[in-house]
Design an enzyme around this catalytic site. Structure first.
Site, PDB file in Angstrom:
ATOM      1  N   HIS A 144       0.810  -1.217   0.000  1.00  0.00           N
ATOM      2  CA  HIS A 144       0.000   0.000   0.000  1.00  0.00           C
ATOM      3  C   HIS A 144       0.845   1.269   0.000  1.00  0.00           C
ATOM      4  O   HIS A 144       0.383   2.320  -0.409  1.00  0.00           O
ATOM      5  CB  HIS A 144      -0.924  -0.014   1.218  1.00  0.00           C
ATOM      6  N   CYS A 166       7.810  -0.126  -2.554  1.00  0.00           N
ATOM      7  CA  CYS A 166       7.144  -0.104  -1.255  1.00  0.00           C
ATOM      8  C   CYS A 166       7.495   1.230  -0.600  1.00  0.00           C
ATOM      9  O   CYS A 166       7.910   2.156  -1.295  1.00  0.00           O
ATOM     10  CB  CYS A 166       7.530  -1.300  -0.396  1.00  0.00           C
ATOM     11  N   GLY A 167       7.361   1.343   0.698  1.00  0.00           N
ATOM     12  CA  GLY A 167       7.644   2.606   1.369  1.00  0.00           C
ATOM     13  C   GLY A 167       9.101   3.000   1.276  1.00  0.00           C
ATOM     14  O   GLY A 167       9.431   4.135   0.951  1.00  0.00           O
ATOM     15  N   THR A 168      10.000   2.064   1.562  1.00  0.00           N
ATOM     16  CA  THR A 168      11.435   2.361   1.551  1.00  0.00           C
ATOM     17  C   THR A 168      12.214   1.604   0.490  1.00  0.00           C
ATOM     18  O   THR A 168      13.324   1.998   0.152  1.00  0.00           O
ATOM     19  CB  THR A 168      12.076   2.003   2.911  1.00  0.00           C
ATOM     20  N   GLY A 169      11.696   0.501  -0.025  1.00  0.00           N
ATOM     21  CA  GLY A 169      12.422  -0.350  -0.965  1.00  0.00           C
ATOM     22  C   GLY A 169      13.257  -1.398  -0.258  1.00  0.00           C
ATOM     23  O   GLY A 169      13.665  -2.386  -0.853  1.00  0.00           O
ATOM     24  N   GLY A 208      12.467  -3.517   2.276  1.00  0.00           N
ATOM     25  CA  GLY A 208      11.790  -4.798   2.463  1.00  0.00           C
ATOM     26  C   GLY A 208      11.881  -5.671   1.235  1.00  0.00           C
ATOM     27  O   GLY A 208      12.120  -6.876   1.320  1.00  0.00           O
ATOM     28  N   HIS A 241      27.342  -3.155 -13.845  1.00  0.00           N
ATOM     29  CA  HIS A 241      28.294  -3.989 -13.109  1.00  0.00           C
ATOM     30  C   HIS A 241      27.697  -5.262 -12.534  1.00  0.00           C
ATOM     31  O   HIS A 241      28.423  -6.242 -12.345  1.00  0.00           O
ATOM     32  CB  HIS A 241      28.918  -3.190 -11.965  1.00  0.00           C
ATOM     33  N   ARG A 261      35.048  -8.145 -16.501  1.00  0.00           N
ATOM     34  CA  ARG A 261      35.384  -8.461 -15.106  1.00  0.00           C
ATOM     35  C   ARG A 261      34.139  -8.546 -14.233  1.00  0.00           C
ATOM     36  O   ARG A 261      34.117  -9.274 -13.240  1.00  0.00           O
ATOM     37  CB  ARG A 261      36.381  -7.440 -14.551  1.00  0.00           C
TER      38      ARG A 261
END
Length: 171
Positions: free
Chosen positions: A28, A93-96, A98, A127, A161
């Protein structure tokens, strides 16, 4: 596609190529950013199918993250770590945070990256050949998040690499 417990799944494809991009919105707390991503990516020529949820009612983001990562891995088929992803996931989400952590139970081929700026989005594709982008609606402005998503989807993996290191991680 069948609806998920709290919404429906999405699928995004670039019209000029057959590369599949998946857009996923977790809980949400990311609904507004998800809507902005769907709009922007549609305007940029992607065929967008929203993975849900569709309301601000509280829901469990792990259900969505597992579904998206599973689809990204299924789309990858027998691809090797150096191949460009057949599809990408975007988890909001709210912060990413989770979502980045929730992706952990999946095999290493699901390479999620929490990005808060354009440099991180570019570097994680160049990378790490990341195929899942995690964004936080509460911590990243909408304009920046839209630019991050576009960069993530349009940046190629450099190989060399970097491929050697991914093989060491996934080996």
């Amino acid at each position: 596609m069948e609806p998920s417990p709290a919404g429906s799944f999405s699928h995004i494809k670039k019209r000029q190529e057959n590369d599949g991009y998946r857009l996923y919105r977790s809980d949400h707390a990311g609904l507004e950013l998800k809507a902005a991503l769907v709009k922007r990516l549609s305007e940029k020529g992607h065929d967008v199918h929203d993975l849900g949820p569709a309301t601000t009612e509280s829901c469990d983001y792990p259900v969505y993250a597992k579904g998206v990562c599973g689809k990204v891995l299924a789309d990858a088929g027998n691809a090797t770590p150096g191949d460009e992803p057949a599809s990408f996931g975007i988890l909001v989400c709210g912060t990413g945070i989770g979502h980045e952590h929730d992706r952990q139970p999946h095999p290493p081929a699901s390479r999620a990256a929490l990005c808060g700026c354009e440099f991180q989005a570019r570097a994680t594709r160049q990378h790490n050949n990341a195929n899942v982008l995690c964004l936080g609606e509460r911590v990243t402005g909408q304009g920046v998040a839209l630019d991050i998503a576009e960069l993530f989807l349009n940046t190629a993996f450099e190989g060399g690499r970097h491929l050697r290191r991914i093989n060491q991680i996934e080996g």
